[in-house]
Design an enzyme around this catalytic site. Structure first.
Site, PDB file in Angstrom:
ATOM      1  N   LYS A 198     -17.103  -0.465   6.548  1.00 46.83           N
ATOM      2  CA  LYS A 198     -18.222  -1.882   5.294  1.00 46.83           C
ATOM      3  C   LYS A 198     -19.523  -1.431   4.906  1.00 46.83           C
ATOM      4  O   LYS A 198     -19.817  -1.656   3.936  1.00 46.83           O
ATOM      5  CB  LYS A 198     -17.673  -2.867   5.922  1.00 46.83           C
ATOM      6  CG  LYS A 198     -17.663  -3.687   4.857  1.00 46.83           C
ATOM      7  CD  LYS A 198     -16.988  -5.031   5.201  1.00 46.83           C
ATOM      8  CE  LYS A 198     -17.843  -6.480   3.800  1.00 46.83           C
ATOM      9  NZ  LYS A 198     -17.449  -7.350   4.096  1.00 46.83           N
ATOM     10  N   GLU A 232       0.801  -1.236   0.259  1.00 50.41           N
ATOM     11  CA  GLU A 232       0.071  -0.425   0.180  1.00 50.41           C
ATOM     12  C   GLU A 232       0.925   1.424  -0.333  1.00 50.41           C
ATOM     13  O   GLU A 232       0.393   2.460  -0.486  1.00 50.41           O
ATOM     14  CB  GLU A 232      -1.025   0.258   1.036  1.00 50.41           C
ATOM     15  CG  GLU A 232      -2.127  -0.911   1.062  1.00 50.41           C
ATOM     16  CD  GLU A 232      -1.539  -2.408   1.971  1.00 50.41           C
ATOM     17  OE1 GLU A 232      -0.554  -2.883   1.814  1.00 50.41           O
ATOM     18  OE2 GLU A 232      -2.575  -3.364   1.859  1.00 50.41           O
ATOM     19  N   PHE A 284     -11.105  -6.960  14.052  1.00 47.26           N
ATOM     20  CA  PHE A 284     -10.262  -6.938  12.572  1.00 47.26           C
ATOM     21  C   PHE A 284      -9.760  -6.241  12.420  1.00 47.26           C
ATOM     22  O   PHE A 284     -10.836  -5.973  11.301  1.00 47.26           O
ATOM     23  CB  PHE A 284     -10.842  -9.673  12.865  1.00 47.26           C
ATOM     24  CG  PHE A 284      -9.587  -9.289  11.234  1.00 47.26           C
ATOM     25  CD1 PHE A 284      -8.622  -9.445  11.717  1.00 47.26           C
ATOM     26  CD2 PHE A 284     -10.159  -9.248  10.689  1.00 47.26           C
ATOM     27  CE1 PHE A 284      -7.875  -9.721  10.851  1.00 47.26           C
ATOM     28  CE2 PHE A 284      -9.635  -9.910   9.134  1.00 47.26           C
ATOM     29  CZ  PHE A 284      -7.839 -10.727   9.531  1.00 47.26           C
ATOM     30  N   GLN A 285      -8.653  -6.521  11.836  1.00 49.26           N
ATOM     31  CA  GLN A 285      -8.341  -5.321  10.845  1.00 49.26           C
ATOM     32  C   GLN A 285      -9.222  -3.948  11.391  1.00 49.26           C
ATOM     33  O   GLN A 285      -9.167  -3.364  10.105  1.00 49.26           O
ATOM     34  CB  GLN A 285      -8.414  -6.124   9.626  1.00 49.26           C
ATOM     35  CG  GLN A 285      -7.895  -7.264   8.999  1.00 49.26           C
ATOM     36  CD  GLN A 285      -7.487  -6.997   7.458  1.00 49.26           C
ATOM     37  OE1 GLN A 285      -8.583  -6.415   7.039  1.00 49.26           O
ATOM     38  NE2 GLN A 285      -6.135  -7.237   7.067  1.00 49.26           N
ATOM     39  N   MET A 308      24.617   8.909   1.908  1.00 47.88           N
ATOM     40  CA  MET A 308      24.370   9.765   2.500  1.00 47.88           C
ATOM     41  C   MET A 308      25.076   9.876   3.673  1.00 47.88           C
ATOM     42  O   MET A 308      25.322  10.907   4.580  1.00 47.88           O
ATOM     43  CB  MET A 308      23.378  10.088   2.187  1.00 47.88           C
ATOM     44  CG  MET A 308      22.987  11.846   2.635  1.00 47.88           C
ATOM     45  SD  MET A 308      24.084  13.034   2.082  1.00 47.88           S
ATOM     46  CE  MET A 308      23.451  13.677   0.169  1.00 47.88           C
TER      47      MET A 308
END
Lengths: 564, 162
Positions: free
Chosen positions: A162, A50, A112-113, A476
């Site tokens: 949802k 993502e 959940f999630q 760097m």
């Protein structure tokens, strides 16, 4: 009124905003949206992580000048977007990020999630929303796009539970949005502009310092006209590269920690500094007390919080860069500009002298010099490629040795300095500009942060080119350790890395390697042109301990540079 | 530079999360909040936040601009430097032994406060006023014994022309 599901309303609303591409990753909470998305003609680019979706949408936004869109699921899908959102926020890139959320009745239950992504992203979005009613979707999408692209642009996140994506409700398209609490100032104050013109006409040693705001406001042409008319040399921040033609005689290149000698010296000596669409961040100013200490500072920016945040400004102008520059140009047309070039001839001579005594330079050796690779890339592509970068030395060499004549051609994580940005950003840029050669200038460290997106490039036939300046170090940090930590290279050596040629091949892409200076041009030619139709990784095994110069040590005045 | 007290009156959308945006702005940018008072205005969609903060002149300019930048902020008014009225209410639970009760009631009377609860060994006093009055009252009650206090934080409005 039509009766539609929340997902259908979402799709209608996105179409109404002209969305043609979404970068995303499906999951449980957004499954209804994806089911609906598949029935539209909106293109979906399935990334492999993502974070890649957000960087790709960022690259898409910068290459197209439009708002980038991404969509992910709840929980880990949402948290994985945070780095990308923070990067877009720092660089003021217009994005709309849609995250799934657990159903409304489960919010707060540690379901959940489930994660409070609105809470997490509050400080790194321009604005965000948690929707609880399908009837609010159309208006919120309209508002989100308006907020993302107007004023000082930025990412806006919408969290969609949802259950509301499947709920049926009546839909009515939303007309124009007007918000009581949000009304950015585009038109500058006329009195302030008059002061600016007076200063411009008087100045003997003026400098324009242009930033990303010029590009975001699509004001590059107006800036070029202004600088040429008023005969003022231009330096740019990293984000501003391309706002003014890098090959124009008035261009002094980049300012700041790794800026050119003449850009930094002229800022120290100038009597007028006109900052346009910049925020005077610490990598530009160095020690603020001695920054442009002889100058009357004019600051033009659409965001009032940028003005006087870091440095005192005598002449603030709040307004859109393009709109302001347009007005300044009209005022210059009515002014007497006779002899303005002569008035500054000593100044131009001085700048020329700084340029000739300390140009950007490196020495050739038996190993490939990373600067040489970027220089040759510039020559071979005639400055026409869209360049994305990772972060670190690769980014600075890209900024120094590739000269950008046009906006939208240099795409880099400037403010956040986010490694792993370049490849997904290149993918987004290539989606926006299929006609363009898109090249990610990378380091061997950074590329490993999001190299999984090679699969995305392959899946959608996006022929991005990755130029790895492979020095086996986190270069760097190694450079800082060399200069300021007595060469104690703590944890910066990457002694194990994949064989990048094989890595490319594992994804079905092409992999090339150059180990000697004489290989550089042939490998670039083959990778860029002969293999034009597919993604290519070009692994340039470069001088391991090469450093980026000039360099201003952190916190020092920018006129005190370490030179080669 | 000198830090001074500033009273800000902020009109915001009356929506969930708005207070968190403001509190987050202060913590994220290292500003401090001395007190904060939030409630709905006559217009139920708008809330007024009265905030007291300490900052120097450069920081207060940034604070006001940053507050205004929040999408949910409608208006930021700095009352400090204007003509305004301010009030704060405090509940003071003070130890009220028989030998002290008369003294406490005398103080309550002088300061025009109220005893709003009487316990076996405690009085709870309600006092409203500006900072000076409240501090004066607390300093007189402290030797008698204050068990605990609850403050509302300052609320304020600008004065209209006379």
């Amino acid at each position: 009124m039509e009766e539609l599901t929340g997902s259908q309303i979402l799709m209608r609303s996105l179409k109404a905003e002209g969305v043609d591409t979404i970068f995303g990753y499906p999951g449980g909470a957004v499954i209804d949206i994806y089911d609906e998305l598949a029935r539209t003609d909106i293109k979906h680019i399935l990334v492999r992580h993502e974070q890649g979706a957000v960087h790709a949408a960022d690259g898409y936004a910068r290459a197209s000048g439009r708002t980038g869109v991404c969509m992910v699921t709840s929980g880990p899908g949402a948290t994985n977007t945070v780095t990308g959102i923070a990067s877009a926020y720092m660089d003021s890139i217009p994005l709309v990020v849609i995250t799934g959320q657990v159903p409304t009745h489960l919010i707060g239950n540690d379901a959940f999630q489930e994660v409070d992504i609105v809470g997490i992203t509050r400080p790194c979005t321009k604005h965000n929303y948690l929707l609880k009613d399908a009837a609010d979707i159309a208006k919120t999408i309209k508002e989100a796009f308006y907020i993302a692209r107007s004023g000082r642009p930025g990412p806006v996140l919408i969290d969609l539970p949802k259950d509301i994506t499947s709920k049926i409700t009546s839909y009515e398209p939303v007309g124009e949005i007007k918000m009581k609490s949000y009304n950015p100032t585009y038109e500058p104050n006329q009195k302030q502009l008059k002061k600016v013109i007076d200063l411009v006409l008087e100045a003997k040693r003026p400098v324009i310092f242009a930033g990303g705001g010029v590009i975001l406001s699509k004001g590059s042409e107006e800036l070029t006209e202004f600088a040429r008319k008023a005969q003022i040399p231009v330096t740019m921040s990293l984000m501003g590269l391309g706002a003014f033609p890098g090959t124009d005689p008035l261009s002094m290149g980049m300012i700041g920690m790794h800026g050119t000698y003449r850009a930094n010296m002229s800022t120290g000596e100038c009597d007028l500094l006109i900052g346009i669409g910049v925020r005077f961040d610490d990598r530009v100013t160095g020690k603020t007390d001695s920054f442009a200490s002889q100058a009357n500072i004019v600051h033009i920016d659409i965001d009032p919080t940028s003005i006087r945040k870091n440095i005192p400004v005598a002449t603030p102008v709040v307004g859109d860069c393009r709109c302001t520059l347009k007005k300044l140009n009209e005022m210059l047309d009515r002014s007497n500009l006779d002899g303005i070039g002569e008035k500054r001839s000593a100044w131009f001579k001085q700048i020329e002298q700084w340029k000739s005594t300390n140009p950007l330079a490196y020495s050739q050796g038996s190993a490939i010099k990373p600067q040489f690779v970027v220089e040759q890339l510039y020559e071979l592509t005639q400055g026409e490629a869209i360049i994305t970068t990772e972060v670190g030395q690769n980014q600075m060499w890209a900024a120094q040795y590739y000269h950008f004549d046009k906006p939208g051609h240099f795409i880099t994580s400037g403010g956040l300095g986010c490694m792993g940005f370049g490849l997904p950003a290149a993918i987004g840029a290539q989606v926006a500009r299929p006609d363009k050669l898109v090249v990610d200038i990378a380091g061997d460290g950074s590329i490993q942060m999001n190299s999984q997106e090679m699969a995305t490039a392959m899946q959608y036939g996006l022929p991005v080119k990755i130029v790895i300046l492979n020095n086996g170090y986190l270069g760097m940090v190694r450079q800082w350790q060399e200069l300021f930590y007595e060469k104690r290279y703590a944890c910066t050596q990457m002694s194990t890395a994949p064989d990048f040629v094989k890595l490319a091949e594992a994804y079905g892409a092409a992999g090339l390697r150059a180990s000697k200076p004489e290989d550089v041009i042939p490998v670039l030619k083959q990778g860029l042109f002969e293999l034009r139709d597919r993604p290519v990784i070009m692994d340039f095994v470069v001088e391991q301990e090469e450093s980026v110069y000039p360099m201003v040590p952190a916190g020092a005045p920018i006129t005190e540079m370490l030179l080669v | 530079m000198n830090e001074e007290k500033h009273i800000l009156s902020i009109l915001v959308d009356n929506e969930p999360g708005v207070l968190s945006r403001i509190a987050g702005l202060f913590s994220g940018r290292g500003y401090n909040i001395e007190s904060l008072c939030v409630a709905e205005t006559l217009e139920p969609k708008i809330s007024r936040i009265t905030m007291v903060t300490k900052a120097d002149s450069i920081a207060i300019e940034q604070i006001k601009k940053q507050l205004h930048k929040l999408i949910n902020t409608i208006k930021v008014i700095e009352l400090t430097g204007q003509d305004f009225v301010q009030r704060e209410m405090v509940l003071v639970k003070v130890t009220a032994k028989p030998e002290n009760r008369a003294e406490i009631l005398r103080i309550v009377d002088i300061f025009r406060c109220k005893v709003v609860d009487v316990g076996k060994e405690h009085y709870t006093i309600e006092v409203t006023g500006d900072e000076g009055k409240i501090n004066a009252l607390l300093s007189l009650l402290r030797p008698i014994g204050i068990k605990e206090i609850a403050k509302t934080g300052i609320i304020a409005l600008n004065r209209e022309p006379k």
